[in-house]
Every structure is written in structure tokens, then in C-alpha cells.
Design an enzyme around this catalytic site. Structure first.
Site, PDB file in Angstrom:
ATOM      1  N   ASP A  62      30.669  62.532  64.162  1.00  0.00           N
ATOM      2  CA  ASP A  62      31.303  63.379  65.171  1.00  0.00           C
ATOM      3  C   ASP A  62      31.633  62.553  66.413  1.00  0.00           C
ATOM      4  OD1 ASP A  62      30.840  65.508  63.473  1.00  0.00           O
ATOM      5  OD2 ASP A  62      28.994  66.136  64.484  1.00  0.00           O
ATOM      6  N   LYS A  63      32.579  63.038  67.180  1.00  0.00           N
ATOM      7  CA  LYS A  63      33.010  62.336  68.396  1.00  0.00           C
ATOM      8  C   LYS A  63      31.832  61.940  69.286  1.00  0.00           C
ATOM      9  CE  LYS A  63      35.566  63.128  72.707  1.00  0.00           C
ATOM     10  NZ  LYS A  63      36.389  64.094  73.480  1.00  0.00           N
TER      11      LYS A  63
END
Length: 300
Positions: free
Chosen positions: A136-137
Site C-alpha cells: 500500500d502507498k
């Protein structure tokens, strides 16, 4: 353009499995798409990927090769931990999106990879070259990137079979776990109220996370998580399910002052090198923002 014909020597197996064993440079997911699109045929007919084949049947195929990469090269800050002719291990910083998407068209890890690496596998197309698995970011840490389709297929197979490809994470979680170690299992699907989120469900994809509390502080537990599956937002959803959301996770918990996202770090990666067969193991220390929060807010 790729095209050809071959005869099945041994029957009794799934159609897509037989094709995958023959066309080793193509991912299983793409093979299923090609079968579904009628670009790979059995005895000249379109059939389902799960069709059980018979010896002597003929498989024919014709499809366009992977499209050339056209995402622009950019200078992006990330650490290359290891590199050889087949793969790269990177340490992704928090806040860096892995590949271009509708909301983020530039400044991603892929843009940076294209600037620094001459060749990347083309299996996942122009937007995700070389990307075998994602973070995830706002999750930091180790990721593996494939330089060619041979390595990509081999690594993807290891992930699917779950035995050889191992990922471990460290997270700071709110509150205290009832048990010092355990196993979390459930189906995960899109949240019915918010399609950008995932949620436990009675359908979807089955997700398994193992955990072990490393250290207990006054308000938090530092927990090691190991994945048996790799579902979208898996650890974050499982933590919320136990009412121990990851600190700083403003999607599945709440925003924490001074943090730009969840304190979740992919700190250990282990796999079999696709060409040499050697066991490869890597560790990445906690990033500075994680360490600073621990030093400031965590007391035994």
C-alpha cells in the site's frame, strides 16, 4: 505476435495448467484471460480454463505480445537493497505509490524503476512492469521486482503456492492483543458501504494472517505479522477486525497527529531465487518515522 500449436501428451489435468507448463513466459492470470478471450483454443474450440484435457488433443494459440512500456521515466527516491540479472529487491518508503493508476499518474515506484533499470518484465503490462506483488502507498518496506518474465513467473508461482515466498511485517497496533500470538482467518471482500475499502465478509477471497506480539507498551503492541495470503489491505483489515487498528491508519482506524499513514513496515522477505535455486533473505530496519514515534510515545 505469438502463435503456435502443440499436442497434449498427458491428459487428466486442467486446460490452463497444461498451457502454463508449455508457455512458461506468460503469467497464469494472463493465460486465463487469453483462454477466456478465445485466443487459446482446445481442438479449435473455446473452452473454460478448468476444462480437463485428454492426451492427443491439440492446443492452438495466437495473441499479441506484451505491449512496450510507455510510462515515463522519472527520478524517484527509493533504496535498491539487492539487484542481479533477474530481480531487484527495493525498500519502498512510506507515501510512495507502487504503480501509476487513475489517481496517481506519475511519481510512482514504477516511474523510478524505469529511470534506473534497463529491463523489467512485461507480464503486467505498461503500468506495472516488473511488479510481482505490491505494498500500500503508506506501507513501507521490502518488495521484489522482476527484470524478466522468467523470474516473474517463477516468483508469482512461489507466492501462489505459499511455501517458499515469505513476507513478515512489523506494525504498531492500538491496545493490547488478548493472546501473545495467533492466527486470523476470514474472507475479505469490498466494503459494501465504501468500495475503496475492504472488509471481512462471508464471501470474497480467503485471507490468513499469523501474528506474534513482539513488545507491549503502555498503549500499544508492537506486532510481527506473517502472511499466508496476500489480499488487498489484509493486515490492516485483520487488525481492525480484532479492534486493534494499526496506529496512523486513517482508513481502518484513525489519523494520528504527526504521522502520514499507518505504522506498518515490510521488514523481512524470503524466497527461492528463480534461476539459482538459492534461498534469498532480506531485512530492512524500521524507517525513521516509525522509530521516532516509538521513541516519543511508547513506554513499557
Amino acid at each position: 505476435m505469438s502463435s503456435g500449436v502443440f499436442v497434449i501428451e498427458k491428459g487428466g489435468e486442467r486446460f490452463d495448467k497444461v498451457v502454463a507448463e508449455k508457455l512458461t513466459d506468460i503469467s497464469r492470470s494472463r493465460i486465463k484471460d487469453l483462454i477466456s478471450n478465445g485466443q487459446i483454443l482446445l481442438n479449435g474450440e473455446k473452452v473454460k480454463a478448468g476444462e480437463i484435457v485428454k492426451s492427443g488433443q491439440e492446443i492452438s494459440y495466437e495473441f499479441e505480445d506484451s505491449a512496450p512500456l510507455d510510462v515515463k521515466e522519472e527520478d524517484v527516491d527509493f533504496e535498491i537493497v539487492y539487484e542481479d540479472d533477474d530481480l531487484i529487491v527495493v525498500n519502498k518508503p512510506q507515501g510512495l505509490v507502487v504503480h501509476p493508476c487513475v489517481s496517481t499518474k506519475s511519481g510512482t515506484l514504477v516511474n523510478g524503476l524505469l529511470k534506473r533499470i534497463k529491463n523489467l518484465s512485461g507480464i503486467n503490462g505498461v503500468l506495472r512492469p516488473g511488479i510481482v506483488h505490491r505494498l500500500d502507498k503508506n506501507t513501507s518496506g521490502l518488495m521484489i521486482v522482476a527484470k524478466n518474465d522468467f523470474a516473474h513467473n517463477a516468483l508469482a508461482k512461489q507466492i501462489a503456492e505459499k511455501e517458499q515466498f515469505k513476507r513478515s511485517y512489523l506494525a504498531l497496533c492500538e491496545g493490547h492483543f488478548k493472546n501473545s500470538e495467533g492466527r486470523i482467518e476470514c474472507y475479505i471482500d469490498r466494503d459494501k458501504k465504501d468500495r475503496k475499502k475492504m472488509a471481512p465478509s462471508d464471501k470474497g477471497k480467503y485471507a490468513i494472517t499469523n501474528y506474534k506480539v513482539v513488545t507491549s507498551f503502555e498503549k500499544y503492541d508492537l506486532v510481527e505479522f506473517s502472511l499466508e495470503t496476500g489480499r488487498t489491505h489484509q493486515i490492516r483489515v485483520h487488525c481492525k477486525m480484532l479492534n486493534h487498528s494499526i496506529v496512523g491508519d486513517d482508513v481502518y482506524g484513525h489519523k494520528e497527529k504527526g504521522l502520514n499513514g499507518q505504522l506498518l513496515h515490510s521488514y523481512k522477505l524470503s524466497f527461492i531465487h528463480p534461476r539459482t535455486g538459492n534461498v534469498m533473505e532480506f531485512e530492512a530496519k524500521l524507517p525513521s518515522h516509525f522509530e521516532e514515534f516509538l521513541n516519543k510515545h511508547c513506554k513499557n
